[in-house]
Design an enzyme around this catalytic site. Sequence first.
Site, PDB file in Angstrom:
ATOM      1  N   ASP A 204     -11.024   2.641   4.402  1.00  8.58           N
ATOM      2  CA  ASP A 204     -11.325   1.202   4.336  1.00  8.58           C
ATOM      3  C   ASP A 204     -12.828   0.951   4.251  1.00  8.58           C
ATOM      4  O   ASP A 204     -13.260  -0.150   3.930  1.00  8.58           O
ATOM      5  CB  ASP A 204     -10.787   0.491   5.589  1.00  8.58           C
ATOM      6  CG  ASP A 204      -9.443  -0.181   5.346  1.00  8.58           C
ATOM      7  OD1 ASP A 204      -9.183  -0.576   4.197  1.00  8.58           O
ATOM      8  OD2 ASP A 204      -8.670  -0.301   6.316  1.00  8.58           O
TER       9      ASP A 204
ATOM     10  N   LYS B 150       0.843  -1.205   0.000  1.00  5.07           N
ATOM     11  CA  LYS B 150       0.000   0.000   0.000  1.00  5.07           C
ATOM     12  C   LYS B 150       0.878   1.254   0.000  1.00  5.07           C
ATOM     13  O   LYS B 150       0.644   2.199  -0.760  1.00  5.07           O
ATOM     14  CB  LYS B 150      -0.948  -0.002   1.213  1.00  5.07           C
ATOM     15  CG  LYS B 150      -2.049  -1.056   1.103  1.00  5.07           C
ATOM     16  CD  LYS B 150      -2.844  -1.242   2.405  1.00  5.07           C
ATOM     17  CE  LYS B 150      -3.824  -2.411   2.258  1.00  5.07           C
ATOM     18  NZ  LYS B 150      -4.616  -2.673   3.464  1.00  5.07           N
TER      19      LYS B 150
ATOM     20  N   GLN C 149      -4.437  -1.710   9.776  1.00  4.13           N
ATOM     21  CA  GLN C 149      -4.403  -3.027   9.137  1.00  4.13           C
ATOM     22  C   GLN C 149      -4.946  -4.091  10.077  1.00  4.13           C
ATOM     23  O   GLN C 149      -4.552  -4.172  11.245  1.00  4.13           O
ATOM     24  CB  GLN C 149      -2.960  -3.353   8.703  1.00  4.13           C
ATOM     25  CG  GLN C 149      -2.836  -4.604   7.857  1.00  4.13           C
ATOM     26  CD  GLN C 149      -3.514  -4.495   6.487  1.00  4.13           C
ATOM     27  OE1 GLN C 149      -3.643  -3.404   5.928  1.00  4.13           O
ATOM     28  NE2 GLN C 149      -3.953  -5.616   5.951  1.00  4.13           N
TER      29      GLN C 149
HETATM   30  N1  GUN Z   1      -6.994  -6.990   6.375  1.00  4.46           N
HETATM   31  C1  GUN Z   1      -7.443  -7.712   5.325  1.00  4.46           C
HETATM   32  N2  GUN Z   1      -7.999  -6.903   4.401  1.00  4.46           N
HETATM   33  C2  GUN Z   1      -7.896  -5.654   4.880  1.00  4.46           C
HETATM   34  C3  GUN Z   1      -8.300  -4.376   4.370  1.00  4.46           C
HETATM   35  O1  GUN Z   1      -8.869  -4.227   3.284  1.00  4.46           O
HETATM   36  N3  GUN Z   1      -8.014  -3.314   5.168  1.00  4.46           N
HETATM   37  C4  GUN Z   1      -7.402  -3.442   6.362  1.00  4.46           C
HETATM   38  N4  GUN Z   1      -7.195  -2.344   7.070  1.00  4.46           N
HETATM   39  N5  GUN Z   1      -7.030  -4.609   6.864  1.00  4.46           N
HETATM   40  C5  GUN Z   1      -7.278  -5.698   6.117  1.00  4.46           C
END
Ligand code: GUN
Length: 291
Positions: free
Chosen positions: A119, A52, A96
Amino acid sequence: MIILDGKIASAAIKESLKKEVEILTNNGKRPPHLAAILIGNNGASETYVASKVKQCAEIGFQSTLIRLEEDIAESILLQKINFLNNDVSVDGILVQLPLPKHINEQKVIEAIAPEKDVDGFHPVNAGKLVQGLPAFIPATPYGIMLMLDHFNIETKGKHAVVIGRSNIVGRPMSILLSSNIKHGNCTVTICHSHTQNLKEICLQGDILVAALGRPQFVKADMVKEGAVVIDVGITRVEDATAKKGFRIKGDVSFDEVAPKTFAITPVPGGVGLMTIAGLLKNTLQAYHQRQ
Ligand code: GUN
């Protein structure tokens, strides 16, 4: 059979985002800014967050990575989030997941300001999505919609079967596919661990979205001839012959399913790449809404 290549679709989206950022910065404006919080040393989370951050740089976004120890107190994490909520230079915040067991995930999700919740996990954004109001759409379902758009997949009137009802993927995906929007307007069935006759239901799917997190679960005898198959699985499966000691496996047995389909996403190289494209688009949206 069409391979729905996430590399191609995400590259096109990133290229257009990069151009938008260039226009902003050429006009003396600051670029969009994503702040990511990573807790502990979960290998998969490290990889996702690194990707990311790297992709933010590729398109000219600013990013800040905040790393916290596995044993961080929940109250300190909530303070950090509050600080980012009030930092006018930050447009998007993501924490995350998964979180260490001693931290209440829902409390953390609800601590993020909805206008910075790129998110799309905050109940305000989830609720808006259900009501068809403008909202941040969780990155993976958003990425899948962008994929359907890139490859011009018609969905109107089709029967979509979604396996999995998580707040991150299955549930928002089912809402988007049933909504009155481009690449929506499907009749949707959501399947989960208590679903009876799963195979028969999957066989009715013109569009089949596998988001249950069980490697190679979907076999050829569960897939309708000519279906569009979207594989959301990204499980690390140990494999001594692989360079890193594991391979990424999807929820679909690709080799046996692919020949039956009209179109299918590969793993890796499919939905995973689109997830980041969705997150970047949300971050630009947050930036514009905050101006
Ligand atoms: N863990 C698995 N998928 C995601 C996501 O799309 N965002 C975040 N913050 N954590 C995750």
